[in-house]
Write an enzyme that holds these catalytic residues in place. Structure first.
Site, PDB file in Angstrom:
ATOM      1  N   LYS A  74      -9.783  -5.216   3.507  1.00  0.00           N
ATOM      2  CA  LYS A  74     -10.332  -4.112   2.708  1.00  0.00           C
ATOM      3  C   LYS A  74     -11.189  -3.147   3.518  1.00  0.00           C
ATOM      4  O   LYS A  74     -11.322  -1.986   3.160  1.00  0.00           O
ATOM      5  CB  LYS A  74     -11.142  -4.649   1.535  1.00  0.00           C
ATOM      6  CG  LYS A  74     -10.274  -5.189   0.408  1.00  0.00           C
ATOM      7  CD  LYS A  74     -11.062  -5.312  -0.867  1.00  0.00           C
ATOM      8  CE  LYS A  74     -10.203  -5.847  -1.999  1.00  0.00           C
ATOM      9  NZ  LYS A  74      -9.826  -7.265  -1.772  1.00  0.00           N
ATOM     10  N   SER A 324      -4.712 -11.941   4.584  1.00  0.00           N
ATOM     11  CA  SER A 324      -5.515 -10.835   4.057  1.00  0.00           C
ATOM     12  C   SER A 324      -7.014 -11.098   4.089  1.00  0.00           C
ATOM     13  O   SER A 324      -7.805 -10.166   4.140  1.00  0.00           O
ATOM     14  CB  SER A 324      -5.082 -10.515   2.622  1.00  0.00           C
ATOM     15  OG  SER A 324      -5.217 -11.655   1.790  1.00  0.00           O
TER      16      SER A 324
HETATM   17  C1  LIG Z   1      -8.779  -7.746  -2.503  1.00  0.00           C
HETATM   18  C2  LIG Z   1      -7.972  -8.824  -1.849  1.00  0.00           C
HETATM   19  C3  LIG Z   1      -6.605  -9.011  -2.118  1.00  0.00           C
HETATM   20  C4  LIG Z   1      -5.866  -8.174  -3.127  1.00  0.00           C
HETATM   21  O1  LIG Z   1      -5.874  -6.837  -2.778  1.00  0.00           O
HETATM   22  P1  LIG Z   1      -5.730  -5.679  -3.864  1.00  0.00           P
HETATM   23  O2  LIG Z   1      -5.748  -4.472  -3.079  1.00  0.00           O
HETATM   24  O3  LIG Z   1      -6.873  -5.834  -4.815  1.00  0.00           O
HETATM   25  O4  LIG Z   1      -4.434  -5.945  -4.562  1.00  0.00           O
HETATM   26  C5  LIG Z   1      -5.921  -9.986  -1.426  1.00  0.00           C
HETATM   27  N1  LIG Z   1      -6.528 -10.765  -0.517  1.00  0.00           N
HETATM   28  C6  LIG Z   1      -7.832 -10.631  -0.228  1.00  0.00           C
HETATM   29  C7  LIG Z   1      -8.434 -11.515   0.791  1.00  0.00           C
HETATM   30  C8  LIG Z   1      -8.599  -9.651  -0.885  1.00  0.00           C
HETATM   31  O5  LIG Z   1      -9.894  -9.526  -0.585  1.00  0.00           O
END
Ligand SMILES: *Cc1c(COP(=O)(O)O)cnc(C)c1O
Length: 342
Positions: A74, A324
């Site tokens: 993010k 992510s």
């Molecule tokens: C926010 C987040 C997501 C999902 O992302 P979106 O953009 O809200 O769909 C997935 N994995 C992690 C680690 C996140 O922080």
């Protein structure tokens, strides 16, 4: 300007302000975001996982977003939003509501660019998370019994302070920023067949649709938890109605309300959208640690679970899974490992 800081009619069940432009970014917007983002963040590695490649009889590449500062993708969006912020918003600062990675992203970017940041969290927010936000220099406002109460307070404050509220999905600059991960993959591996992306509010998946999805033949597959299927429903049925409640250990994607902007992009760009069970998510967290020694949070493991569920459909393909985020609660992580068969 009159009303500049008052909410306007929203296309979904979230609060939006006049400065929330709901036009989807283009791949050119993402390319401009990349020039900003790369001045502040490293390109993340794309690394083959031997265990997952063997298990799926495919070439499985992990996009290591966990190596970014704050430990989640993010921050790409936060950096792009703050780097391109209108001068008028800089002094009053930014407000956002989040107990997790969105808050850390805005706090990190605010510190990087010298813009004050206030993050609203519920009163009972985990002390470690509050400390992490404070360490990044954010003012932490603990208010209300849950996320929605904290968010509503932050929205009121944005009106009172005449300050910019950073929405967690209806923000083209966040989507363009997180989309820079997709451009990095296109540069390295334009031959990707499929990417499995976890979906909460949908910014990450939208970023991959606008880049990998537009520029290559890759199929972008969204994956959400069965216990929190707001965007899945929006994608399938075209409804922007909120769910009454959600229930998943993957708190990073426990989104109750679908967002108009990301829904529009995903309906256009996602090749498929799958749901996975809580058991599969928990299993994927333990599995990734056991086989690859990678620490993931439930939100991230959701995409891994989606790829494992697709199983033999992936045979012979080149498959990307974004790692992510790694901000898993220690007790939760210990419990998942203890309960797993690995
Ligand atoms: C926010 C987040 C997501 C999902 O992302 P979106 O953009 O809200 O769909 C997935 N994995 C992690 C680690 C996140 O922080």
């Amino acid at each position: 300007m009159a009303g500049r800081y008052e909410p306007i009619e929203s296309p979904d069940e979230t609060t939006v302000f006049p400065y929330h432009d709901l036009t989807p970014p283009t791949v050119a917007t993402v390319a401009r975001a990349r020039r900003r983002v790369r001045q502040h963040l490293p390109q993340t590695p794309l690394v083959r996982s031997e265990p997952l490649s063997e298990a799926l009889d495919a070439d499985v590449l992990l996009k290591r977003e966990d190596t970014l500062p704050t430990g989640a993708f993010k921050v790409r969006g936060g950096v792009n939003l703050v780097a391109s912020l209108d001068e008028e918003f800089r002094d009053a600062g930014l407000l956002a509501a989040s107990t997790g990675n969105h808050g850390q992203s805005i706090a990190w970017a605010g510190r990087e660019f010298g813009v004050p940041v206030t993050i609203g969290v519920p009163e009972d927010a985990n002390a470690g998370k509050v400390a992490a936000l404070e360490q990044l220099g954010a003012e932490v406002l603990q208010y209300g019994a849950d996320y929605d109460e904290a968010r509503e307070r932050v929205e009121e404050l944005a009106v009172e302070r005449e300050a910019r509220y950073v929405h967690s999905g209806n923000e083209p600059a966040l989507i363009a920023g997180v989309g820079t991960a997709g451009l990095e993959i296109v540069d390295e591996r334009p031959d990707v067949d499929r990417i499995f992306c976890p979906v909460g509010g949908g910014t990450s998946a939208a970023g991959y649709c606008l880049t990998l999805g537009e520029l290559t033949d890759a199929a972008v597959v969204g994956v959400q938890a069965e216990g929190a299927p707001a965007m899945y429903r929006a994608w399938n049925e075209g409804t922007l109605a909120a769910l009454d409640s959600v229930d998943t250990i993957a708190e990073g994607i426990a989104t109750r309300v679908p967002f108009a902007l990301t829904t529009e992009i995903l309906r256009d760009g996602l090749a498929d959208f799958r749901l996975v069970s809580e058991e599969a998510i928990e299993d994927a967290v333990a599995r990734l640690f056991a086989t690859d020694r990678i620490v993931t949070e439930g939100a991230c493991a959701t995409a891994v679970a989606g790829a494992l569920q697709a199983g033999s459909d992936l045979r012979g393909e080149t498959v990307v899974i974004p790692i992510s985020g790694r901000n898993v609660d220690r007790e939760k992580f210990d419990r998942l490992l203890a309960e797993s068969d690995y």
